[in-house]
Design an enzyme around this catalytic site. Structure first.
Site, PDB file in Angstrom:
ATOM      1  N   MET A 149      -2.244   4.632  -3.674  1.00 43.58           N
ATOM      2  CA  MET A 149      -3.265   5.578  -3.205  1.00 43.58           C
ATOM      3  C   MET A 149      -2.607   6.954  -3.174  1.00 43.58           C
ATOM      4  O   MET A 149      -2.265   7.495  -2.118  1.00 43.58           O
ATOM      5  CB  MET A 149      -3.763   5.150  -1.813  1.00 43.58           C
ATOM      6  CG  MET A 149      -4.678   3.923  -1.878  1.00 43.58           C
ATOM      7  SD  MET A 149      -4.807   3.058  -0.298  1.00 43.58           S
ATOM      8  CE  MET A 149      -3.329   2.059  -0.394  1.00 43.58           C
ATOM      9  N   HIS A 207      -0.478  -1.081  -4.710  1.00 45.74           N
ATOM     10  CA  HIS A 207      -1.740  -0.331  -4.673  1.00 45.74           C
ATOM     11  C   HIS A 207      -1.402   1.131  -4.398  1.00 45.74           C
ATOM     12  O   HIS A 207      -1.060   1.484  -3.268  1.00 45.74           O
ATOM     13  CB  HIS A 207      -2.629  -0.938  -3.571  1.00 45.74           C
ATOM     14  CG  HIS A 207      -3.930  -0.240  -3.368  1.00 45.74           C
ATOM     15  ND1 HIS A 207      -4.728  -0.445  -2.256  1.00 45.74           N
ATOM     16  CD2 HIS A 207      -4.612   0.669  -4.128  1.00 45.74           C
ATOM     17  CE1 HIS A 207      -5.814   0.292  -2.337  1.00 45.74           C
ATOM     18  NE2 HIS A 207      -5.770   0.994  -3.446  1.00 45.74           N
ATOM     19  N   MET A 257       0.850   5.170   0.022  1.00 48.46           N
ATOM     20  CA  MET A 257      -0.044   6.300   0.352  1.00 48.46           C
ATOM     21  C   MET A 257       0.787   7.572   0.450  1.00 48.46           C
ATOM     22  O   MET A 257       1.875   7.558   1.035  1.00 48.46           O
ATOM     23  CB  MET A 257      -0.741   6.061   1.686  1.00 48.46           C
ATOM     24  CG  MET A 257      -1.489   4.744   1.775  1.00 48.46           C
ATOM     25  SD  MET A 257      -2.426   4.644   3.303  1.00 48.46           S
ATOM     26  CE  MET A 257      -2.958   2.934   3.273  1.00 48.46           C
ATOM     27  N   GLY A 290      -9.951  -4.587   1.869  1.00 44.90           N
ATOM     28  CA  GLY A 290     -10.451  -3.886   3.046  1.00 44.90           C
ATOM     29  C   GLY A 290     -11.389  -4.740   3.873  1.00 44.90           C
ATOM     30  O   GLY A 290     -12.457  -5.133   3.389  1.00 44.90           O
ATOM     31  N   GLY A 291     -10.989  -5.066   5.089  1.00 46.43           N
ATOM     32  CA  GLY A 291     -11.861  -5.792   6.000  1.00 46.43           C
ATOM     33  C   GLY A 291     -12.099  -7.242   5.647  1.00 46.43           C
ATOM     34  O   GLY A 291     -13.084  -7.844   6.093  1.00 46.43           O
ATOM     35  N   ASP A 331       0.838  -1.205   0.000  1.00 43.29           N
ATOM     36  CA  ASP A 331       0.000   0.000   0.000  1.00 43.29           C
ATOM     37  C   ASP A 331       0.875   1.258   0.000  1.00 43.29           C
ATOM     38  O   ASP A 331       1.557   1.546   0.979  1.00 43.29           O
ATOM     39  CB  ASP A 331      -0.915   0.007   1.225  1.00 43.29           C
ATOM     40  CG  ASP A 331      -2.040  -1.007   1.107  1.00 43.29           C
ATOM     41  OD1 ASP A 331      -2.773  -0.957   0.096  1.00 43.29           O
ATOM     42  OD2 ASP A 331      -2.183  -1.853   1.999  1.00 43.29           O
ATOM     43  N   GLY A 348      -6.906   4.148   3.152  1.00 42.67           N
ATOM     44  CA  GLY A 348      -6.105   4.958   4.069  1.00 42.67           C
ATOM     45  C   GLY A 348      -5.568   4.199   5.265  1.00 42.67           C
ATOM     46  O   GLY A 348      -4.456   4.453   5.713  1.00 42.67           O
ATOM     47  N   PHE A 349      -6.356   3.236   5.755  1.00 44.24           N
ATOM     48  CA  PHE A 349      -5.941   2.553   6.985  1.00 44.24           C
ATOM     49  C   PHE A 349      -6.338   1.079   6.962  1.00 44.24           C
ATOM     50  O   PHE A 349      -7.374   0.730   6.395  1.00 44.24           O
ATOM     51  CB  PHE A 349      -6.586   3.228   8.206  1.00 44.24           C
ATOM     52  CG  PHE A 349      -6.197   4.681   8.321  1.00 44.24           C
ATOM     53  CD1 PHE A 349      -5.009   5.040   8.950  1.00 44.24           C
ATOM     54  CD2 PHE A 349      -6.997   5.672   7.763  1.00 44.24           C
ATOM     55  CE1 PHE A 349      -4.636   6.377   9.025  1.00 44.24           C
ATOM     56  CE2 PHE A 349      -6.627   7.012   7.835  1.00 44.24           C
ATOM     57  CZ  PHE A 349      -5.437   7.371   8.469  1.00 44.24           C
ATOM     58  N   GLY A 350      -5.524   0.250   7.617  1.00 46.64           N
ATOM     59  CA  GLY A 350      -5.863  -1.152   7.788  1.00 46.64           C
ATOM     60  C   GLY A 350      -6.811  -1.310   8.969  1.00 46.64           C
ATOM     61  O   GLY A 350      -7.047  -0.362   9.731  1.00 46.64           O
ATOM     62  N   GLY A 351      -7.348  -2.509   9.114  1.00 48.93           N
ATOM     63  CA  GLY A 351      -8.142  -2.835  10.301  1.00 48.93           C
ATOM     64  C   GLY A 351      -9.536  -2.235  10.362  1.00 48.93           C
ATOM     65  O   GLY A 351     -10.150  -2.223  11.422  1.00 48.93           O
ATOM     66  N   GLY A 404      -5.002  -7.706   5.251  1.00 48.27           N
ATOM     67  CA  GLY A 404      -3.910  -7.159   6.051  1.00 48.27           C
ATOM     68  C   GLY A 404      -3.928  -7.679   7.458  1.00 48.27           C
ATOM     69  O   GLY A 404      -3.175  -8.597   7.824  1.00 48.27           O
ATOM     70  N   SER A 405      -4.821  -7.136   8.276  1.00 51.92           N
ATOM     71  CA  SER A 405      -4.848  -7.529   9.684  1.00 51.92           C
ATOM     72  C   SER A 405      -5.187  -9.008   9.876  1.00 51.92           C
ATOM     73  O   SER A 405      -4.699  -9.643  10.811  1.00 51.92           O
ATOM     74  CB  SER A 405      -5.821  -6.637  10.460  1.00 51.92           C
ATOM     75  OG  SER A 405      -6.993  -6.405   9.727  1.00 51.92           O
TER      76      SER A 405
HETATM   77  C1  DX5 Z   1      -6.405   0.327   3.003  1.00 52.82           C
HETATM   78  C2  DX5 Z   1      -5.442  -0.574   2.260  1.00 52.82           C
HETATM   79  C3  DX5 Z   1      -5.629  -2.001   2.536  1.00 52.82           C
HETATM   80  C4  DX5 Z   1      -5.412  -2.425   3.969  1.00 52.82           C
HETATM   81  C5  DX5 Z   1      -6.259  -3.612   4.252  1.00 52.82           C
HETATM   82  O1  DX5 Z   1      -6.383   1.576   2.438  1.00 52.82           O
HETATM   83  O2  DX5 Z   1      -5.581  -0.378   0.874  1.00 52.82           O
HETATM   84  O3  DX5 Z   1      -4.794  -2.782   1.678  1.00 52.82           O
HETATM   85  O4  DX5 Z   1      -4.094  -2.738   4.266  1.00 52.82           O
HETATM   86  O5  DX5 Z   1      -6.154  -3.936   5.597  1.00 52.82           O
HETATM   87  P1  DX5 Z   1      -7.257  -4.844   6.304  1.00 52.82           P
HETATM   88  O6  DX5 Z   1      -7.241  -6.168   5.622  1.00 52.82           O
HETATM   89  O7  DX5 Z   1      -6.794  -4.908   7.715  1.00 52.82           O
HETATM   90  O8  DX5 Z   1      -8.583  -4.133   6.146  1.00 52.82           O
HETATM   91 ZN    ZN Z   2      -4.555  -1.800  -0.447  1.00 54.36          ZN
END
Ligand code: DX5
Ligand code: ZN
Length: 222
Positions: free
Chosen positions: A68, A66, A37, A176-177, A35, A142-145, A197-198
């Site tokens: 962003m 990816h 960003m 995502g999620g 990712d 923007g964020f994981g989890g 991710g998480s």
């Molecule tokens: C969010 C990222 C995702 C993120 C997914 O902007 O693009 O790739 O890491 O993380 P999880 O699987 O924890 O939602």
């Molecule tokens: Zn991503």
């Protein structure tokens, strides 16, 4: 085009102080999701080309970058040139999506187009024939989890149908999620590539988590 589910762990949830070790922990993944960003397109800042190159140098798993970021036309070709398998740009950030797809492919990578949860599939249908992958975001980037947004599955179903009827040729990716509770509905809707991710890096044994997610997705697709 392969219909085997592919699992792409996202390094965003890894320990950034031990990147090489964290890459090695997911050696049996299909792709490794990176990712990028820029703190402008999304309100978070991660890593850029120099760090991506360092990851590429130690990874046995093909990289799925990816982006962003704003101005993807300027930066995306560099990720393809360094050897990423797939380079994804955001539709919302592109002024010339077909041009950037052409440049990514010319440098030897698959070209991906990402859409945020609020972006309709209709906005990108015209340019999708120039891309190899469609990344449907199932959280705000923007964020994981974050929690999975099930509403985006309508876009996945429609893309799947267009692919299965020969109107479109892309791998459908979701990001995502994605975890043990959500991967089955995404698989049923027709996803090919699952970013997690998480769910992978938060597990005690990431290799086991990858295998379990892959098996769940395969079973749900029948
Ligand atoms: C969010 C990222 C995702 C993120 C997914 O902007 O693009 O790739 O890491 O993380 P999880 O699987 O924890 O939602
Ligand atoms: Zn991503």
């Amino acid at each position: 085009m392969s219909r085997e589910p592919m699992i792409a762990p996202s390094l965003l949830s890894a320990d950034f102080a031990r990147l090489a070790d964290e890459v090695a922990r997911v050696a049996d993944a299909d792709w490794l999701h990176v990712d990028v960003m820029d703190g402008h397109f999304v309100p978070n800042l991660t890593l850029g080309l120099p760090v991506a190159k360092a990851i590429q140098a130690v990874s046995t798993v093909p990289l799925d970058c990816h982006l962003m970021i704003e101005d993807p036309e300027r930066w995306a070709p560099g990720y393809a040139e360094m050897g990423a398998r797939n380079v994804t740009v955001h539709a919302e950030a592109c002024t010339d999506p077909c041009g950037v797809a052409r440049d990514i492919r010319a440098a030897g990578s698959l070209a991906g187009l990402a859409i945020k949860p609020g972006t309709p599939l209709d906005d990108v249908l015209e340019v999708l024939p120039d891309f190899d992958t469609l990344l449907v975001m199932s959280v705000e980037p923007g964020f994981g989890g974050q929690s999975f947004i099930p509403d985006v599955l309508g876009k996945v179903r429609r893309a799947r149908e267009l692919v299965d009827t020969g109107h479109l040729q892309v791998l459908v990716e979701i990001d995502g999620g994605i975890n043990a509770d959500t991967i089955e509905q995404a698989a049923e809707a027709g996803v090919d590539v699952f970013v997690a991710g998480s769910a992978v890096y938060g597990a005690d044994d990431p290799a086991k988590a990858i295998a379990a997610l892959r098996a769940q997705a395969a079973a749900a697709r029948g």
